[in-house]
Motif scaffolding. Structure first.
Motif, mmCIF file in Angstrom:
data_model
loop_
_atom_site.group_PDB
_atom_site.id
_atom_site.type_symbol
_atom_site.label_atom_id
_atom_site.label_comp_id
_atom_site.label_asym_id
_atom_site.label_seq_id
_atom_site.Cartn_x
_atom_site.Cartn_y
_atom_site.Cartn_z
ATOM 1 N N GLY A 67 0.796 -1.221 0.000
ATOM 2 C CA GLY A 67 0.000 0.000 0.000
ATOM 3 C C GLY A 67 0.828 1.270 0.000
ATOM 4 O O GLY A 67 0.292 2.361 0.161
ATOM 5 N N LYS A 68 2.125 1.161 -0.211
ATOM 6 C CA LYS A 68 2.979 2.345 -0.255
ATOM 7 C C LYS A 68 2.722 3.095 -1.565
ATOM 8 O O LYS A 68 2.741 2.504 -2.643
ATOM 9 C CB LYS A 68 4.448 1.927 -0.169
ATOM 10 N N GLU A 69 2.503 4.403 -1.459
ATOM 11 C CA GLU A 69 2.194 5.213 -2.629
ATOM 12 C C GLU A 69 3.396 5.391 -3.543
ATOM 13 O O GLU A 69 4.529 5.500 -3.077
ATOM 14 C CB GLU A 69 1.728 6.605 -2.204
ATOM 15 N N VAL A 70 3.126 5.433 -4.831
ATOM 16 C CA VAL A 70 4.132 5.807 -5.822
ATOM 17 C C VAL A 70 4.209 7.323 -5.768
ATOM 18 O O VAL A 70 3.181 7.999 -5.818
ATOM 19 C CB VAL A 70 3.728 5.332 -7.240
ATOM 20 N N SER A 71 5.411 7.868 -5.646
ATOM 21 C CA SER A 71 5.535 9.307 -5.502
ATOM 22 C C SER A 71 5.402 10.021 -6.839
ATOM 23 O O SER A 71 5.893 9.557 -7.863
ATOM 24 C CB SER A 71 6.878 9.659 -4.858
ATOM 25 N N GLY A 72 4.701 11.148 -6.800
ATOM 26 C CA GLY A 72 4.573 12.010 -7.967
ATOM 27 C C GLY A 72 4.021 11.290 -9.170
ATOM 28 O O GLY A 72 3.071 10.533 -9.096
ATOM 29 N N ASP A 73 4.661 11.542 -10.314
ATOM 30 C CA ASP A 73 4.258 10.920 -11.575
ATOM 31 C C ASP A 73 5.185 9.742 -11.865
ATOM 32 O O ASP A 73 5.606 9.547 -12.998
ATOM 33 C CB ASP A 73 4.315 11.957 -12.706
ATOM 34 N N GLY A 74 5.500 8.938 -10.861
ATOM 35 C CA GLY A 74 6.495 7.891 -10.977
ATOM 36 C C GLY A 74 6.021 6.586 -11.575
ATOM 37 O O GLY A 74 6.631 5.550 -11.345
ATOM 38 N N LEU A 75 4.949 6.588 -12.343
ATOM 39 C CA LEU A 75 4.470 5.365 -12.956
ATOM 40 C C LEU A 75 5.303 5.039 -14.194
ATOM 41 O O LEU A 75 5.709 5.918 -14.936
ATOM 42 C CB LEU A 75 2.997 5.503 -13.344
ATOM 43 N N SER A 76 5.543 3.765 -14.411
ATOM 44 C CA SER A 76 6.377 3.315 -15.524
ATOM 45 C C SER A 76 5.771 3.679 -16.871
ATOM 46 O O SER A 76 4.572 3.550 -17.090
ATOM 47 C CB SER A 76 6.568 1.799 -15.456
ATOM 48 N N THR A 77 6.648 4.129 -17.773
ATOM 49 C CA THR A 77 6.234 4.424 -19.150
ATOM 50 C C THR A 77 7.011 3.569 -20.144
ATOM 51 O O THR A 77 7.067 3.875 -21.327
ATOM 52 C CB THR A 77 6.456 5.915 -19.481
ATOM 53 N N ALA B 39 -0.424 -0.175 -9.580
ATOM 54 C CA ALA B 39 -0.847 -0.326 -8.190
ATOM 55 C C ALA B 39 0.140 0.406 -7.300
ATOM 56 O O ALA B 39 1.183 0.868 -7.748
ATOM 57 C CB ALA B 39 -0.903 -1.811 -7.810
ATOM 58 N N GLY B 40 -0.194 0.477 -6.040
ATOM 59 C CA GLY B 40 0.714 1.065 -5.067
ATOM 60 C C GLY B 40 0.097 2.229 -4.319
ATOM 61 O O GLY B 40 0.166 3.371 -4.760
ATOM 62 N N GLY B 41 -0.538 1.930 -3.205
ATOM 63 C CA GLY B 41 -1.047 2.984 -2.332
ATOM 64 C C GLY B 41 -2.225 3.754 -2.882
ATOM 65 O O GLY B 41 -2.472 4.891 -2.484
ATOM 66 N N ILE B 42 -2.976 3.146 -3.774
ATOM 67 C CA ILE B 42 -4.123 3.847 -4.358
ATOM 68 C C ILE B 42 -5.296 3.749 -3.389
ATOM 69 O O ILE B 42 -5.614 2.681 -2.882
ATOM 70 C CB ILE B 42 -4.493 3.259 -5.728
ATOM 71 N N LYS B 43 -5.909 4.907 -3.143
ATOM 72 C CA LYS B 43 -7.019 4.986 -2.193
ATOM 73 C C LYS B 43 -7.934 6.136 -2.613
ATOM 74 O O LYS B 43 -7.606 6.885 -3.540
ATOM 75 C CB LYS B 43 -6.487 5.189 -0.778
ATOM 76 N N PRO B 44 -9.079 6.280 -1.963
ATOM 77 C CA PRO B 44 -10.009 7.325 -2.377
ATOM 78 C C PRO B 44 -9.392 8.729 -2.443
ATOM 79 O O PRO B 44 -9.717 9.502 -3.343
ATOM 80 C CB PRO B 44 -11.120 7.257 -1.327
#
Length: 131
Positions: free
Chosen positions: A38-48, A66-71
């Motif tokens: 559940g640890k959030e991905v920081s900023g715009d750190g999603l893989s491209t 995935a990674g720390g996504i919540k409402p």
């Protein structure tokens, strides 16, 4: 689940793919450096990276995040995932949520129960659909 711990598995799949073989259509990479914590991905750190987008015979090019996504962050993550998917030449993405849509209930006898909270799921759907 693609992360540093699963590298031997996904790198073998990609090596097989680089030899002219296509990835099976039922394999779609889920980027999750949180490793289910559940640890959030920081900023715009999603893989491209386009090598992690799986193509299907009917034109779908999919990837998961995935990674720390919540409402409280689902709208931002969905917007970031849309950009990351497009940057990696994908045309569809999905998000995986677990801990962010769970609730701990406290029962009158003092026991606690961890539940998958459908109200939080519906709230996330509403937030993303507002975009």
């Amino acid at each position: 689940q693609k992360n540093d711990e699963t590298e031997p598995l996904w790198s073998a799949l990609l090596n097989n793919n680089s030899n002219g073989n296509k990835l099976p259509e039922n394999i779609v990479f889920l980027h999750d450096e949180s490793k289910g914590t559940g640890k959030e991905v920081s900023g715009d750190g999603l893989s491209t990276d386009p090598q992690f987008v799986t193509s299907s015979s009917f034109g779908r090019k999919a990837v998961g995040f995935a990674g720390g996504i919540k409402p409280s962050n689902v709208k931002f993550v969905a917007e970031s995932a849309l950009r990351a998917c497009a940057a990696s030449n994908g045309n569809s993405f999905w998000i995986d949520m677990e801990s962010g849509v769970r609730t701990t209930l406290l029962h009158p006898d003092g026991t606690k129960e961890d539940i998958f909270d459908l109200a939080k799921c519906y709230g996330c759907i509403d937030l993303v659909c507002e975009s």
